[in-house]
Write a protein that holds these residues in place. Sequence first.
Motif, PDB file in Angstrom:
ATOM      1  N   ALA A 261       0.832  -1.205   0.000  1.00 48.53           N
ATOM      2  CA  ALA A 261       0.000   0.000   0.000  1.00 48.53           C
ATOM      3  C   ALA A 261       0.863   1.249   0.000  1.00 48.53           C
ATOM      4  CB  ALA A 261      -0.933  -0.007   1.212  1.00 48.53           C
ATOM      5  N   ALA A 262       2.007   1.196   0.681  1.00 48.83           N
ATOM      6  CA  ALA A 262       2.917   2.351   0.716  1.00 48.83           C
ATOM      7  C   ALA A 262       3.482   2.658  -0.664  1.00 48.83           C
ATOM      8  CB  ALA A 262       4.061   2.083   1.694  1.00 48.83           C
ATOM      9  N   VAL A 280       6.761   9.084   3.382  1.00 50.72           N
ATOM     10  CA  VAL A 280       5.947   7.867   3.253  1.00 50.72           C
ATOM     11  C   VAL A 280       6.612   6.745   4.048  1.00 50.72           C
ATOM     12  CG1 VAL A 280       4.964   6.156   1.679  1.00 50.72           C
ATOM     13  CG2 VAL A 280       5.180   8.554   0.941  1.00 50.72           C
ATOM     14  N   THR A 281       5.807   5.997   4.790  1.00 51.25           N
ATOM     15  CA  THR A 281       6.323   4.831   5.514  1.00 51.25           C
ATOM     16  C   THR A 281       5.418   3.632   5.263  1.00 51.25           C
ATOM     17  OG1 THR A 281       5.076   5.200   7.574  1.00 51.25           O
ATOM     18  CG2 THR A 281       7.196   6.324   7.352  1.00 51.25           C
ATOM     19  N   GLY A 282       6.016   2.448   5.370  1.00 49.55           N
ATOM     20  CA  GLY A 282       5.266   1.213   5.195  1.00 49.55           C
ATOM     21  C   GLY A 282       5.289   0.365   6.445  1.00 49.55           C
ATOM     22  N   TYR A 283       4.924  -0.889   6.278  1.00 50.19           N
ATOM     23  CA  TYR A 283       4.912  -1.826   7.404  1.00 50.19           C
ATOM     24  C   TYR A 283       5.181  -3.222   6.857  1.00 50.19           C
ATOM     25  CZ  TYR A 283       3.759  -3.003  12.238  1.00 50.19           C
ATOM     26  OH  TYR A 283       3.836  -3.386  13.570  1.00 50.19           O
ATOM     27  N   ASP A 284       6.016  -3.969   7.543  1.00 45.58           N
ATOM     28  CA  ASP A 284       6.386  -5.372   7.285  1.00 45.58           C
ATOM     29  C   ASP A 284       7.810  -5.522   6.776  1.00 45.58           C
ATOM     30  OD1 ASP A 284       3.957  -6.440   8.147  1.00 45.58           O
ATOM     31  OD2 ASP A 284       3.066  -6.275   6.148  1.00 45.58           O
ATOM     32  N   ASN A 285       8.436  -4.435   6.311  1.00 40.20           N
ATOM     33  CA  ASN A 285       9.820  -4.463   5.855  1.00 40.20           C
ATOM     34  C   ASN A 285      10.078  -5.632   4.898  1.00 40.20           C
ATOM     35  OD1 ASN A 285      12.437  -3.301   5.822  1.00 40.20           O
ATOM     36  ND2 ASN A 285      13.182  -4.911   7.183  1.00 40.20           N
ATOM     37  N   TYR A 287      10.983  -7.328   1.072  1.00 39.87           N
ATOM     38  CA  TYR A 287      12.086  -7.074   0.146  1.00 39.87           C
ATOM     39  C   TYR A 287      11.807  -5.844  -0.719  1.00 39.87           C
ATOM     40  CZ  TYR A 287       9.365  -8.885  -3.779  1.00 39.87           C
ATOM     41  OH  TYR A 287       8.418  -9.044  -4.743  1.00 39.87           O
ATOM     42  N   LEU A 288      10.521  -5.521  -0.925  1.00 39.42           N
ATOM     43  CA  LEU A 288      10.166  -4.346  -1.723  1.00 39.42           C
ATOM     44  C   LEU A 288      10.706  -3.069  -1.088  1.00 39.42           C
ATOM     45  CD1 LEU A 288       6.439  -5.254  -2.451  1.00 39.42           C
ATOM     46  CD2 LEU A 288       8.339  -5.373  -4.073  1.00 39.42           C
ATOM     47  N   ALA A 289      10.636  -3.004   0.236  1.00 41.80           N
ATOM     48  CA  ALA A 289      11.057  -1.791   0.937  1.00 41.80           C
ATOM     49  C   ALA A 289      12.537  -1.503   0.742  1.00 41.80           C
ATOM     50  CB  ALA A 289      10.737  -1.915   2.429  1.00 41.80           C
ATOM     51  N   ALA A 290      13.324  -2.549   0.610  1.00 46.86           N
ATOM     52  CA  ALA A 290      14.780  -2.375   0.506  1.00 46.86           C
ATOM     53  C   ALA A 290      15.271  -2.140  -0.914  1.00 46.86           C
ATOM     54  CB  ALA A 290      15.480  -3.594   1.103  1.00 46.86           C
ATOM     55  N   LEU A 291      14.382  -2.247  -1.909  1.00 47.88           N
ATOM     56  CA  LEU A 291      14.796  -1.987  -3.286  1.00 47.88           C
ATOM     57  C   LEU A 291      15.277  -0.552  -3.430  1.00 47.88           C
ATOM     58  CD1 LEU A 291      11.939  -3.788  -5.274  1.00 47.88           C
ATOM     59  CD2 LEU A 291      14.288  -4.600  -4.916  1.00 47.88           C
ATOM     60  N   GLY A 292      16.351  -0.370  -4.175  1.00 44.18           N
ATOM     61  CA  GLY A 292      16.937   0.955  -4.290  1.00 44.18           C
ATOM     62  C   GLY A 292      15.980   2.008  -4.805  1.00 44.18           C
ATOM     63  N   ALA A 293      15.122   1.635  -5.741  1.00 46.19           N
ATOM     64  CA  ALA A 293      14.189   2.601  -6.314  1.00 46.19           C
ATOM     65  C   ALA A 293      13.051   2.941  -5.359  1.00 46.19           C
ATOM     66  CB  ALA A 293      13.610   2.047  -7.614  1.00 46.19           C
ATOM     67  N   VAL A 294      12.868   2.125  -4.345  1.00 41.57           N
ATOM     68  CA  VAL A 294      11.781   2.342  -3.372  1.00 41.57           C
ATOM     69  C   VAL A 294      12.332   2.967  -2.099  1.00 41.57           C
ATOM     70  CG1 VAL A 294       9.937   1.232  -2.048  1.00 41.57           C
ATOM     71  CG2 VAL A 294      10.504   0.395  -4.353  1.00 41.57           C
ATOM     72  N   PRO A 327       8.809  -5.360  17.352  1.00 44.65           N
ATOM     73  CA  PRO A 327       9.304  -4.938  16.038  1.00 44.65           C
ATOM     74  C   PRO A 327      10.400  -3.884  16.157  1.00 44.65           C
ATOM     75  CG  PRO A 327       7.326  -3.729  16.557  1.00 44.65           C
ATOM     76  CD  PRO A 327       7.601  -4.614  17.749  1.00 44.65           C
ATOM     77  N   THR A 328      11.032  -3.578  15.041  1.00 42.17           N
ATOM     78  CA  THR A 328      11.986  -2.475  14.961  1.00 42.17           C
ATOM     79  C   THR A 328      11.631  -1.631  13.745  1.00 42.17           C
ATOM     80  OG1 THR A 328      13.510  -3.867  13.682  1.00 42.17           O
ATOM     81  CG2 THR A 328      13.867  -3.741  16.061  1.00 42.17           C
ATOM     82  N   LEU A 329      12.185  -0.432  13.679  1.00 47.14           N
ATOM     83  CA  LEU A 329      11.926   0.466  12.549  1.00 47.14           C
ATOM     84  C   LEU A 329      13.171   0.563  11.688  1.00 47.14           C
ATOM     85  CD1 LEU A 329       9.895   2.428  11.229  1.00 47.14           C
ATOM     86  CD2 LEU A 329      10.979   4.271  12.561  1.00 47.14           C
ATOM     87  N   ARG A 330      13.014   0.315  10.377  1.00 39.96           N
ATOM     88  CA  ARG A 330      14.105   0.471   9.434  1.00 39.96           C
ATOM     89  C   ARG A 330      13.907   1.798   8.698  1.00 39.96           C
ATOM     90  NH1 ARG A 330      16.941  -4.028   7.954  1.00 39.96           N
ATOM     91  NH2 ARG A 330      18.225  -2.446   6.923  1.00 39.96           N
ATOM     92  N   VAL A 331      14.715   2.781   9.039  1.00 38.91           N
ATOM     93  CA  VAL A 331      14.571   4.118   8.459  1.00 38.91           C
ATOM     94  C   VAL A 331      15.346   4.195   7.146  1.00 38.91           C
ATOM     95  CG1 VAL A 331      14.988   6.583   8.790  1.00 38.91           C
ATOM     96  CG2 VAL A 331      14.259   5.166  10.726  1.00 38.91           C
ATOM     97  N   ARG A 332      14.647   4.630   6.083  1.00 29.69           N
ATOM     98  CA  ARG A 332      15.252   4.819   4.772  1.00 29.69           C
ATOM     99  C   ARG A 332      14.869   6.187   4.229  1.00 29.69           C
ATOM    100  NH1 ARG A 332      13.321  -0.684   4.642  1.00 29.69           N
ATOM    101  NH2 ARG A 332      15.066  -2.171   4.722  1.00 29.69           N
ATOM    102  N   SER A 333      15.218   6.455   2.992  1.00 25.63           N
ATOM    103  CA  SER A 333      15.091   7.822   2.475  1.00 25.63           C
ATOM    104  C   SER A 333      13.649   8.272   2.263  1.00 25.63           C
ATOM    105  CB  SER A 333      15.856   7.958   1.156  1.00 25.63           C
ATOM    106  OG  SER A 333      15.285   7.128   0.152  1.00 25.63           O
ATOM    107  N   SER A 334      12.691   7.359   2.190  1.00 27.11           N
ATOM    108  CA  SER A 334      11.301   7.765   1.905  1.00 27.11           C
ATOM    109  C   SER A 334      10.711   8.663   2.981  1.00 27.11           C
ATOM    110  CB  SER A 334      10.404   6.538   1.751  1.00 27.11           C
ATOM    111  OG  SER A 334      10.199   5.893   2.996  1.00 27.11           O
TER     112      SER A 334
END
Length: 340
Positions: A261-262, A280-285, A287-294, A327-334
């Motif tokens: 959904a994110a 924008v943030t998502g949930y479940d971390n 493999y999609l979340a870690a893609l460079g384009a995402v 859970p933990t939070l994985r912070v990325r550029s989004s």
Amino acid sequence: MADDGSTTAGRRATMRDVADRAAVSKSLVSLAFSSPGSVSPERLARILDAADVLGFRPNRVARSLNGARDDFVGILVADSRNPVLAEVVDAARVSLASGGRLGLMTSAVLPNGSSRPRLDLDAVAMLGDLQPSGLIVVGSVPTMDRVVQVMGAARIVIASARPGRLAGAATVRGDDEVGIRLVVDHLVDIGHRRIGHVGGAGGRVATGRVEAFRAAVHEHGLDGGLVAESDFSEAAGYRAALELLGRDEPPTAITAVNDLAAIGVTAAVRQRGLTGSVAVTGYDNTYLAALGAVDLTSVDPDNAAIGRRAAELLLSEENPGEVLIAPTLRVRSSSVLRRG
């Protein structure tokens, strides 16, 4: 039988073949595979060596139908295409194997293109006919009462779902309340005061996460009404985000019920020309979340820990009720944008 230990060409080795080669009785071979601790180490080694040479494997289906089922566990997964559930299943199977159990998986639902999945009763019934000693249900399976009915006396553990009240079943899931709070705290810490959420549709998990969102923003004295309905799909996230961004006072950050959904939210943000302005943030971390384009900031529920714990509970026959995994939070550029 040939000197090299092979059986007649085209014929599968039997317990009788193993017994003959190991110079023991057929009943002792059966005992060696069903209860190896009951066989002396010297005889067990001979039997296993003979089985290895002959390529013998016990017929687990026949043993299950005969009631010798302690080494067989069923795994019923709500959606075999869901990467979150796949991680839970993989971890559970590894733990089951370490405990000497075979984990046999089947999908619980028929793919019918509908937003309302239908239980694949034939597949569930076949799994029940095999008489597993236990069942791990992964994800939100429709009409769980039918599953319980089909499985009879088999012990049930539920993973990554909120099944409601199900007598006798332990549940292992991520702590969504903590996960959503991690997201909201992160967004507040980097300056956001108008935080929206897309979710709330699609079952108990979505309902629980939207309730957790409202509680978390209220703790910060923020508006809890910036919510647009979405299920777990990319298309629904896109539509819900457009609705939020079209409001008179749109959010500067949008949290989504899951990563897919994110991604829909991200597409809506891009369409409105707001990339770099709306977090924008998502949930479940996934493999999609870690893609460079995402590069999506996402809550990691620790699916591997959920799968391992579910298997441990099944093997131990312990029933603590509901087990919550932190859970933990994985912070990325989004989400690391300029402040709204």
